[in-house]
Write a protein that holds these residues in place. Structure first.
Motif, mmCIF file in Angstrom:
data_model
loop_
_atom_site.group_PDB
_atom_site.id
_atom_site.type_symbol
_atom_site.label_atom_id
_atom_site.label_comp_id
_atom_site.label_asym_id
_atom_site.label_seq_id
_atom_site.Cartn_x
_atom_site.Cartn_y
_atom_site.Cartn_z
ATOM 1 N N LEU A 56 36.819 37.080 47.470
ATOM 2 C CA LEU A 56 35.493 36.634 47.057
ATOM 3 C C LEU A 56 34.574 36.318 48.237
ATOM 4 N N SER A 57 35.142 36.289 49.442
ATOM 5 C CA SER A 57 34.350 36.006 50.629
ATOM 6 C C SER A 57 33.610 37.264 51.092
ATOM 7 N N GLU A 58 32.810 37.120 52.133
ATOM 8 C CA GLU A 58 32.082 38.278 52.670
ATOM 9 C C GLU A 58 33.006 39.292 53.320
ATOM 10 N N SER A 59 34.271 38.941 53.501
ATOM 11 C CA SER A 59 35.241 39.904 54.029
ATOM 12 C C SER A 59 35.463 41.041 53.034
ATOM 13 N N GLY A 60 35.307 40.744 51.742
ATOM 14 C CA GLY A 60 35.564 41.739 50.707
ATOM 15 C C GLY A 60 37.018 41.829 50.290
ATOM 16 N N GLY A 61 37.910 41.148 51.030
ATOM 17 C CA GLY A 61 39.329 41.183 50.695
ATOM 18 C C GLY A 61 40.051 42.380 51.279
ATOM 19 N N CYS A 62 41.191 42.707 50.705
ATOM 20 C CA CYS A 62 42.065 43.749 51.253
ATOM 21 C C CYS A 62 41.694 45.130 50.705
ATOM 22 N N THR A 63 41.910 46.141 51.512
ATOM 23 C CA THR A 63 41.457 47.500 51.174
ATOM 24 C C THR A 63 42.164 48.096 49.971
ATOM 25 N N MET A 64 43.365 47.592 49.628
ATOM 26 C CA MET A 64 44.158 48.212 48.561
ATOM 27 C C MET A 64 44.200 47.385 47.297
ATOM 28 N N CYS A 65 43.617 46.174 47.311
ATOM 29 C CA CYS A 65 43.861 45.213 46.233
ATOM 30 C C CYS A 65 42.672 45.093 45.287
ATOM 31 N N SER A 66 42.974 45.117 43.978
ATOM 32 C CA SER A 66 41.930 44.916 42.971
ATOM 33 C C SER A 66 42.264 43.763 42.037
ATOM 34 N N TYR A 67 43.162 42.875 42.459
ATOM 35 C CA TYR A 67 43.564 41.788 41.566
ATOM 36 C C TYR A 67 42.402 40.859 41.228
ATOM 37 N N ILE A 68 41.357 40.892 42.036
ATOM 38 C CA ILE A 68 40.178 40.098 41.706
ATOM 39 C C ILE A 68 39.612 40.538 40.355
ATOM 40 N N SER A 69 39.859 41.784 39.972
ATOM 41 C CA SER A 69 39.388 42.289 38.685
ATOM 42 C C SER A 69 40.120 41.650 37.514
ATOM 43 N N ASP A 70 41.260 41.019 37.795
ATOM 44 C CA ASP A 70 42.018 40.314 36.767
ATOM 45 C C ASP A 70 41.784 38.812 36.848
ATOM 46 N N SER A 71 40.686 38.422 37.472
ATOM 47 C CA SER A 71 40.356 37.010 37.635
ATOM 48 C C SER A 71 39.156 36.640 36.781
ATOM 49 N N HIS A 72 38.961 35.341 36.602
ATOM 50 C CA HIS A 72 37.873 34.846 35.772
ATOM 51 C C HIS A 72 36.556 34.794 36.540
ATOM 52 N N LEU A 73 36.630 34.740 37.868
ATOM 53 C CA LEU A 73 35.477 34.684 38.776
ATOM 54 C C LEU A 73 34.691 33.372 38.668
ATOM 55 N N GLU A 74 35.107 32.500 37.795
ATOM 56 C CA GLU A 74 34.568 31.152 37.684
ATOM 57 C C GLU A 74 35.744 30.183 37.641
ATOM 58 N N PRO A 75 35.551 28.938 38.096
ATOM 59 C CA PRO A 75 36.674 27.993 38.087
ATOM 60 C C PRO A 75 37.265 27.817 36.690
ATOM 61 N N VAL A 76 38.589 27.773 36.628
ATOM 62 C CA VAL A 76 39.301 27.502 35.375
ATOM 63 C C VAL A 76 39.931 26.122 35.511
ATOM 64 N N GLY A 77 39.617 25.224 34.614
ATOM 65 C CA GLY A 77 40.061 23.840 34.716
ATOM 66 C C GLY A 77 41.552 23.663 34.494
ATOM 67 N N SER A 78 42.071 22.531 34.961
ATOM 68 C CA SER A 78 43.497 22.224 34.825
ATOM 69 C C SER A 78 43.948 22.244 33.376
ATOM 70 N N ASP A 79 43.162 21.637 32.489
ATOM 71 C CA ASP A 79 43.563 21.546 31.086
ATOM 72 C C ASP A 79 43.758 22.930 30.478
ATOM 73 N N LYS A 80 42.860 23.846 30.805
ATOM 74 C CA LYS A 80 42.960 25.200 30.252
ATOM 75 C C LYS A 80 44.181 25.931 30.822
ATOM 76 N N ILE A 81 44.402 25.806 32.113
ATOM 77 C CA ILE A 81 45.565 26.466 32.720
ATOM 78 C C ILE A 81 46.857 25.902 32.146
#
Length: 355
Positions: A56-81
């Motif tokens: 999520l940083s300006e680095s863009g992450g790793c060249t082979m990884c797309s796991y960010i696509s399986d993320s919520h992109l917004e904070p998920v609270g403790s209760d929900k997790i």
């Protein structure tokens, strides 16, 4: 240069993402696996988070990884997790020895990604389940802090806690430039030292992920680099090795190169050679991930041997024995590519920012 390309791809991929709820992102499954005590079961659990801070940083992450696509992109609270974790773990009547593997599409030990309350609850809960022998989670090395890890161990003192880290390769140039990983060998070694210092009081261990065939890497060099990295990992005190052959994730720089004909996933023959040479070279447990075998986006040989070799590698993982001899006519084509791929120039393609 590489960071700019990855960042551009990442922004484009995130823009195309379909918004999903935390419940839609979460999943779990069970399968046979190798524990430190021998063959057993493993529960694989994906829990929703904001996503990897590096991606999520300006680095863009790793060249082979797309796991960010399986993320919520917004904070998920403790209760929900916690709610999602309790629902997933309740599916399983854990009787035989079992490992629970927690995946967060990022770092379990980074409180900015995974809330401390949720982390503590999960460890407390799993420590009470008799059949659970191992609790495994992932982290980048910069989040492996002694105080945090000691707290994790103290909450599950009856279990093996394993910290899995994606070193990918011992070659720093490959890791920093070709993979865009963003940390050094020294950073990784410092994390391993912290883990090893805690072994006097806790059953804590480390695992290293080794990426097989990053971009701009020939078949021959990919084999050597993977084996050399396993040897390095054992030397600095890592407890287990997991080889991760490249699969083509959507929305990555790797996918761009693959679509342009400038990248081919590793041959399964290469993976057989890696695991057999590793069995000869190191004494710590080593496994080869078989995800994506036999597909165009994953490791493949030919239709005649893809399935058979996958089965043989899975057996090798569980029994920690070499992959037995196997013959197929495509082996000769692999052998030629392994020896001469560096001469073709195909792995050194120039990639322009304006294309």
């Amino acid at each position: 240069m590489m960071g700019k390309l990855v960042f551009r791809n990442r922004k484009r991929a995130i823009k195309r993402m379909k918004k999903r709820s935390p419940e839609e992102l979460a999943t779990a499954w069970m399968q046979n696996d190798l524990l430190y005590s021998g063959p057993g079961k493993a529960i694989f659990m994906i829990l929703p988070t904001i996503g990897c801070s590096w991606a999520l940083s300006e680095s863009g992450g790793c060249t082979m990884c797309s796991y960010i696509s399986d993320s919520h992109l917004e904070p998920v609270g403790s209760d929900k997790i916690i709610e999602i974790f309790e629902k997933l773990i309740s599916r399983y009547d854990i009787q035989e020895k079992t490992a629970v593997k927690i995946f967060t599409s990022g770092s379990f030990l980074n409180p900015a990604e995974f809330p401390e309350d949720a982390r503590n609850h999960i460890l407390d809960h799993l420590n009470t389940v008799d059949g659970v022998e191992e609790i495994i989670f992932e982290s980048r090395p910069e989040y492996v802090k002694e105080e945090i890890l000691r707290e994790c161990c103290a909450r599950a003192p009856d279990k093996i806690l394993e910290v899995s880290m994606g070193l990918e390769t011992l070659d720093e140039r490959t890791r920093l430039i070709k993979i865009n990983k963003g940390f050094s060998n020294r950073d990784f070694e410092d994390a391993v030292k912290i883990i090893n210092r805690l072994k006097d009081g806790f059953m804590v261990k480390s695992k290293v992920y080794i990426l097989v065939k990053p971009i701009l890497t020939s078949e021959k060099n990919a084999i050597k680099e993977a084996v050399d990295t396993a040897v390095y990992a054992e030397k600095i005190g890592v407890d287990r090795v997991s080889f991760c052959p490249v699969t083509i994730h959507r929305g990555t720089l790797l996918e761009d190169l693959w679509r342009r004909g400038a990248y081919r996933p590793p041959w399964i023959w290469s993976l057989v050679e890696i695991i057999n040479r590793t069995r000869e070279s190191v004494s710590i447990p080593s496994i080869m991930d078989t995800s994506g075998f036999g597909t165009s986006r994953g490791p493949f040989n030919c239709k005649k041997c893809n399935r058979d070799l996958k089965k043989l590698i899975i057996r090798s993982n569980l029994e920690q024995v070499p992959v037995p001899e196997y013959e197929c006519e495509c082996r000769a084509r692999w052998s030629a590519e392994r020896e001469f791929s560096e001469l073709t120039g195909s792995v050194e393609i120039r990639y322009s920012e304006d294309t």
